[in-house]
Write a protein that holds these residues in place. Structure first.
Motif, PDB file in Angstrom:
ATOM      1  N   VAL A  63      65.673  51.476  14.384  1.00 46.78           N
ATOM      2  CA  VAL A  63      66.433  52.126  15.452  1.00 46.78           C
ATOM      3  C   VAL A  63      67.913  51.889  15.190  1.00 46.78           C
ATOM      4  N   PHE A  64      68.677  52.996  15.116  1.00 48.00           N
ATOM      5  CA  PHE A  64      70.115  52.869  14.923  1.00 48.00           C
ATOM      6  C   PHE A  64      70.726  52.337  16.207  1.00 48.00           C
ATOM      7  N   SER A  90      69.181  56.728  17.866  1.00 49.98           N
ATOM      8  CA  SER A  90      68.039  57.462  17.323  1.00 49.98           C
ATOM      9  C   SER A  90      67.157  56.513  16.516  1.00 49.98           C
ATOM     10  N   ALA A  91      65.923  56.921  16.337  1.00 47.94           N
ATOM     11  CA  ALA A  91      64.949  56.094  15.621  1.00 47.94           C
ATOM     12  C   ALA A  91      64.525  56.813  14.355  1.00 47.94           C
ATOM     13  N   VAL A  92      64.248  56.038  13.320  1.00 44.18           N
ATOM     14  CA  VAL A  92      63.870  56.629  12.042  1.00 44.18           C
ATOM     15  C   VAL A  92      62.584  55.974  11.543  1.00 44.18           C
ATOM     16  N   ARG A  93      61.700  56.801  11.014  1.00 49.32           N
ATOM     17  CA  ARG A  93      60.492  56.302  10.351  1.00 49.32           C
ATOM     18  C   ARG A  93      60.633  56.615   8.872  1.00 49.32           C
ATOM     19  N   PHE A 116      63.960  60.605  14.851  1.00 45.55           N
ATOM     20  CA  PHE A 116      63.582  60.974  16.207  1.00 45.55           C
ATOM     21  C   PHE A 116      64.767  60.735  17.144  1.00 45.55           C
ATOM     22  N   PRO A 117      64.816  61.417  18.285  1.00 40.50           N
ATOM     23  CA  PRO A 117      65.926  61.212  19.218  1.00 40.50           C
ATOM     24  C   PRO A 117      66.060  59.762  19.692  1.00 40.50           C
ATOM     25  N   GLY A 118      64.947  59.058  19.835  1.00 36.16           N
ATOM     26  CA  GLY A 118      65.020  57.667  20.286  1.00 36.16           C
ATOM     27  C   GLY A 118      63.714  56.945  20.072  1.00 36.16           C
ATOM     28  N   PRO A 119      63.682  55.630  20.363  1.00 37.61           N
ATOM     29  CA  PRO A 119      62.468  54.831  20.137  1.00 37.61           C
ATOM     30  C   PRO A 119      61.248  55.340  20.896  1.00 37.61           C
TER      31      PRO A 119
END
Length: 195
Positions: free
Chosen positions: A186-187, A88-91, A153-156
């Motif tokens: 991005v994890f 998953s991606a984080v902002r 977010f679910p992904g990049p």
């Protein structure tokens, strides 16, 4: 440093720890290259972690010797205790409010703009989680950033294609915001064993 920080996940009170290179900086003033991201179930767990000998050792032996600069931001999550899924991606958006805002105005910004704006206007966004809060840290490394918002977010690809909840807040509260710091991370996906 990365391996040492990841090892802090073995401390009982740590719900999640992630560390790694930023996906891409989205703030022109951002000069940081890495992010350390931790989650805890409660303020008590966070305080136990801060004083834990393993945390102190990693901080003094592995992090501080190689870190030139950083921004420290700690807050109590608004009920999100689930760890981000691998891949998953984080902002992360940190906001510095304009000087002269009194505490009541600051609280009004947090309560009305963030809570109402995110809950009402972000329903169509493809995201898993939103967390926000006021910075609890009194350390000099806060650099004046007092409000933080994390959108997972679910992904990049979702990160690239969507606005974050923080964008809604920034638009609605732009007259109160002096500056922002935005970073994407991005994890890492789970490692696949070779057979």
């Amino acid at each position: 440093m990365i391996n040492a920080v990841k090892g802090l996940g073995s401390i009982d009170v740590v719900l999640h720890v992630g560390v790694g290179e930023l996906h891409r900086p989205t703030s022109s003033s951002l000069t940081f290259s890495h992010m350390i991201y931790c989650r805890f179930r409660s303020m008590d767990d966070y305080q136990v972690y801060c004083a834990h000998p393993a945390h102190m050792r990693v901080l003094t032996e592995n992090v501080e010797p190689i870190v030139d600069d950083g921004v420290l931001f700690d807050w109590i999550s608004n009920g999100l205790n689930e760890s981000p899924k691998p891949g998953s991606a984080v902002r992360v958006t940190l906001l510095k409010l304009k000087d002269g805002l009194v505490e009541n105005e600051k609280n009004k910004l947090v309560m009305e703009v963030i809570m109402e704006g995110i809950k009402n206007q972000s329903k169509g966004m493809n995201q898993q989680q939103i967390s926000f809060g006021e910075n609890l840290s009194q350390h000099i490394r806060t650099k004046g950033y007092s409000i933080g918002i994390i959108t997972v977010f679910p992904g990049p690809a979702d990160l690239e294609a969507s606005n974050s909840a923080a964008d809604l807040v920034k638009e609605k509260a732009k007259d109160s915001i002096e500056s922002e710091l935005v970073a994407d991370y991005v994890f890492p996906p789970p490692k696949v064993a070779n057979h």
